[in-house]
Design a protein around this motif. Structure first.
Motif, PDB file in Angstrom:
ATOM      1  N   UNK B 238       0.707  -1.305  -0.012  1.00 38.89           N
ATOM      2  CA  UNK B 238      -0.093  -0.121  -0.014  1.00 38.89           C
ATOM      3  C   UNK B 238       0.804   1.166  -0.120  1.00 38.89           C
ATOM      4  N   UNK B 239       0.664   2.216  -1.075  1.00 37.31           N
ATOM      5  CA  UNK B 239       1.304   3.197  -0.882  1.00 37.31           C
ATOM      6  C   UNK B 239       0.538   4.426  -0.348  1.00 37.31           C
ATOM      7  N   UNK B 240       0.792   5.046   0.907  1.00 32.52           N
ATOM      8  CA  UNK B 240      -0.095   5.934   1.546  1.00 32.52           C
ATOM      9  C   UNK B 240       0.847   7.043   1.766  1.00 32.52           C
ATOM     10  N   UNK B 241       0.554   8.160   1.546  1.00 29.39           N
ATOM     11  CA  UNK B 241       1.265   9.431   1.880  1.00 29.39           C
ATOM     12  C   UNK B 241       2.659   9.333   1.431  1.00 29.39           C
ATOM     13  N   UNK B 293      -2.529   6.040  -2.363  1.00 33.50           N
ATOM     14  CA  UNK B 293      -1.928   6.432  -3.618  1.00 33.50           C
ATOM     15  C   UNK B 293      -1.747   5.386  -4.721  1.00 33.50           C
ATOM     16  N   UNK B 294      -1.390   4.054  -3.945  1.00 38.10           N
ATOM     17  CA  UNK B 294      -1.619   3.005  -4.966  1.00 38.10           C
ATOM     18  C   UNK B 294      -1.707   1.648  -3.920  1.00 38.10           C
ATOM     19  N   UNK B 295      -2.126   0.567  -4.400  1.00 32.86           N
ATOM     20  CA  UNK B 295      -2.085  -0.536  -3.777  1.00 32.86           C
ATOM     21  C   UNK B 295      -1.719  -1.700  -5.034  1.00 32.86           C
ATOM     22  N   UNK B 296      -1.080  -2.860  -4.461  1.00 32.53           N
ATOM     23  CA  UNK B 296      -0.651  -3.853  -5.714  1.00 32.53           C
ATOM     24  C   UNK B 296      -0.391  -5.124  -4.702  1.00 32.53           C
ATOM     25  N   UNK B 322      -8.684   3.617 -10.545  1.00 34.74           N
ATOM     26  CA  UNK B 322      -8.776   2.646 -10.931  1.00 34.74           C
ATOM     27  C   UNK B 322      -7.804   1.886 -12.038  1.00 34.74           C
ATOM     28  N   UNK B 323      -6.839   2.895 -12.155  1.00 31.62           N
ATOM     29  CA  UNK B 323      -5.666   2.793 -13.007  1.00 31.62           C
ATOM     30  C   UNK B 323      -4.317   2.092 -12.186  1.00 31.62           C
ATOM     31  N   UNK B 324      -3.335   1.755 -12.972  1.00 33.62           N
ATOM     32  CA  UNK B 324      -2.169   1.118 -12.506  1.00 33.62           C
ATOM     33  C   UNK B 324      -1.301   2.629 -12.073  1.00 33.62           C
ATOM     34  N   UNK B 325      -0.831   2.560 -10.782  1.00 34.49           N
ATOM     35  CA  UNK B 325       0.022   3.642 -10.371  1.00 34.49           C
ATOM     36  C   UNK B 325       1.464   3.817 -10.938  1.00 34.49           C
ATOM     37  N   UNK B 326       2.161   4.889 -10.792  1.00 34.99           N
ATOM     38  CA  UNK B 326       3.449   4.924 -11.445  1.00 34.99           C
ATOM     39  C   UNK B 326       4.445   3.937 -10.722  1.00 34.99           C
ATOM     40  N   UNK B 327       4.444   3.782  -9.362  1.00 39.83           N
ATOM     41  CA  UNK B 327       5.236   2.965  -8.643  1.00 39.83           C
ATOM     42  C   UNK B 327       5.112   1.549  -8.954  1.00 39.83           C
ATOM     43  N   UNK B 328       3.936   1.156  -8.987  1.00 35.53           N
ATOM     44  CA  UNK B 328       3.488  -0.334  -9.433  1.00 35.53           C
ATOM     45  C   UNK B 328       3.820  -0.531 -10.914  1.00 35.53           C
ATOM     46  N   UNK B 332       6.690  -3.317 -12.090  1.00 39.31           N
ATOM     47  CA  UNK B 332       6.761  -4.232 -12.981  1.00 39.31           C
ATOM     48  C   UNK B 332       7.736  -4.261 -14.074  1.00 39.31           C
ATOM     49  N   UNK B 333       7.756  -3.125 -14.769  1.00 42.96           N
ATOM     50  CA  UNK B 333       8.729  -2.835 -15.619  1.00 42.96           C
ATOM     51  C   UNK B 333      10.059  -3.590 -15.339  1.00 42.96           C
ATOM     52  N   UNK B 334      10.398  -3.009 -14.011  1.00 38.69           N
ATOM     53  CA  UNK B 334      11.789  -3.355 -13.957  1.00 38.69           C
ATOM     54  C   UNK B 334      11.976  -4.991 -13.438  1.00 38.69           C
TER      55      UNK B 334
END
Lengths: 354, 354
Positions: B238-241, B293-296, B322-328, B332-334
């Motif tokens: 979970x990305x929070x703050x 901000x993000x959950x994955x 509802x979209x993929x976040x930048x850190x996620x 994934x790419x890395x």
């Protein structure tokens, strides 16, 4: 009503001679029935005992979608063969199936299947005092695919094993280690059903108890590690100050058929029975103040298993001088008396195998 | 160092054509190794893929003494075949064996066995974007006897399945149902190891989520049903703050290898990472105040699985629209870049199969 096909073995095995152990010699036949999504449960059959052949990707090998029952056939002095409350095993299997997302088997079909196998292998039900035919119905997920999901195919099997007396030299009270590190079950988990995973999870604790010199483990609840739940793979009763106490089965404790029968007998005899959470401190305090009268486990294998000692942290409670108590003995005598046909059975407890 | 016998199939199967699914097509061979008390682990061999033949009383069918690993072989653009941190799978299998009273397999032997099978079935490693060879090592208890005890005999197997891209149409965030009725694991149980029983216990909850229209379940802890633990069979972040939070693995959460790799990457990139118990109320409150901000999820199958919505009781949190976040996306790419050889790997993360 199942239409069970019977295929008898052409090569009967020799019956075991000498003292019987537990669960390592099997009869000539087994019962099988398959499930597929299109056909439902189908092809019920008694066939020669033979290996199970499965794809390595069968779900049972990966996600333990599997469960079982345990029950016995008893030979009476008159030579009859009888089962003890087999409908209760069928009901419990149904609730286990539900928890594991396995399609249900009607209770009547379950009982019919057990009777069919025992009838074919009737000669395998031993006659010596205290012996029986242990019966092991079990269900396994057979679909070959690795996604985590309920299988679309199953096999239900019943095998049977002639078994010796649990107490060849008389009832011997067990010494119990109270487990406060590992946990058997938690609310919302699978503790109240008879699935394989519960038993795999218990092995390490059992080995620890043996290493420390104890025969079995007493499990505490998974949330507070405070309330007594089960002994090894048995239910557990405590007689404290005249009241017989046992854990409720709600959610985390297996609803044992011997447990249920004991409660019914005890209530019939006029004993006060309390089915309520029991903290281990209350048990140990009862030992200190001299009101811990009897402790025993109940289960199909041993029927009644007296507990002679309870070890909790740095304290050991010796119960009734390490000897079997009078209520424990009465339950044992009554239950085995009913099972072997020496005593009249309450309505519906005994099913004869023709 | 194992002396692995290789017996190649005389009847190679046709390779699958068209889009690959997951875990239902298997390669031509499998790896097997047996354990008995007198010989230890012995007879390591690669043999043609074939059924497993077991006595119906084999302990794996009754007490679920069984466990597994999941890993992948990736084909690089240059045609090389490589494994991602296979030693970590070997270490985790060893700790699972320990929890289940199964004799250990040395990590080097484990890695050697995986490499041996993949080398023989190298042509089965698919080349299309996002595809891989899914590898399933697993151990089963094979002794045929019904006493509840650790088996005296085991088989260790590895099978492999060419698998399609988890996201054939691009990464699609999943909608998650927060489970507050059923529980996956409790302290003192088996939640931190990869045993079959954990997965059998999870099926009912997964079916409930699907029925309610959700793709996966978010598990809460088994004691307070308050702290987030895992998503389905993945770890969860979970990305929070600005802070990236995930549950500690101590006792109840599977120590995922993708999880570990994400934490290492994130720390290397300078993100603050907090590995500490995280109450679900904090997650829902972060949604309310706009800091969620993000959950994955992270796991071998999907690598990184963005969460688009979290449903907890009567509240639904929609994450990042509802979209993929930048850190996620960066993780994934890395990770896939490293796995497919497009990016340089940290020391020791990649093992090539010759």
């Amino acid at each position: 009503m199942l239409k069970i096909k019977i295929e008898k073995t052409a090569h009967p095995k020799p019956k075991p001679t000498g003292p019987l152990g537990f669960g390592s010699v099997f009869t000539d036949h087994m019962f099988l029935m398959d499930y597929t999504a299109d056909k439902g449960w189908h092809d019920p059959r008694v066939v020669p005992y033979a290996p199970i052949v499965l794809d390595p990707a069968a779900l049972v090998f990966h996600y333990a979608q599997e469960c079982f029952e345990g029950m016995k056939a008893y030979r009476t002095a008159a030579g009859r063969v009888q089962l003890f409350r087999p409908d209760k095993n069928g009901e419990r299997l149904r609730s286990t199936h539900e928890r594991l997302c396995i399609p249900p088997i009607p209770v009547d079909d379950f009982v019919q299947a057990v009777k069919a196998l025992v009838a074919v292998d009737k000669d395998w039900v031993p006659a010596e005092e205290g012996t029986s035919l242990y019966i092991r119905p079990f269900t396994i997920a057979t679909e070959a695919q690795l996604g985590v999901k309920a299988s679309s195919a199953y096999q239900f099997c019943i095998i049977a094993s002639p078994s010796g007396s649990y107490y060849p030299t008389g009832i011997d009270p067990v010494r119990i280690y109270v487990e406060d590190e590992y946990v058997r079950a938690a609310p919302g988990g699978t503790g109240a059903v008879k699935c394989g995973g519960n038993y795999a999870a218990s092995l390490l604790s059992g080995e620890k108890a043996h290493r420390l010199g104890y025969g079995q483990v007493l499990w505490l609840d998974g949330v507070e590690r405070r309330y007594v739940e089960e002994v090894g793979s048995m239910n557990c009763f405590f007689k404290i100050g005249g009241v017989i106490r046992t854990a409720p089965t709600a959610g985390t404790v297996l609803p044992g058929i011997t447990r249920m029968s004991c409660i019914e007998l005890l209530e019939g005899w006029g004993y006060p029975v309390s089915v309520a959470p029991l903290p281990i401190e209350d048990v140990m305090r009862a030992d200190e103040d001299g009101t811990l009268e009897e402790v025993f486990g109940t289960g199909t294998a041993a029927v009644i298993s007296p507990v002679g000692e309870l070890k909790y942290r740095d304290r050991a409670a010796v119960i009734n001088g390490g000897r079997i108590g009078p209520v424990t003995q009465r339950l044992y005598d009554t239950l085995t008396g009913i099972q072997y046909g020496r005593l009249p059975a309450p309505q519906g407890w005994i099913t004869e195998v023709e």
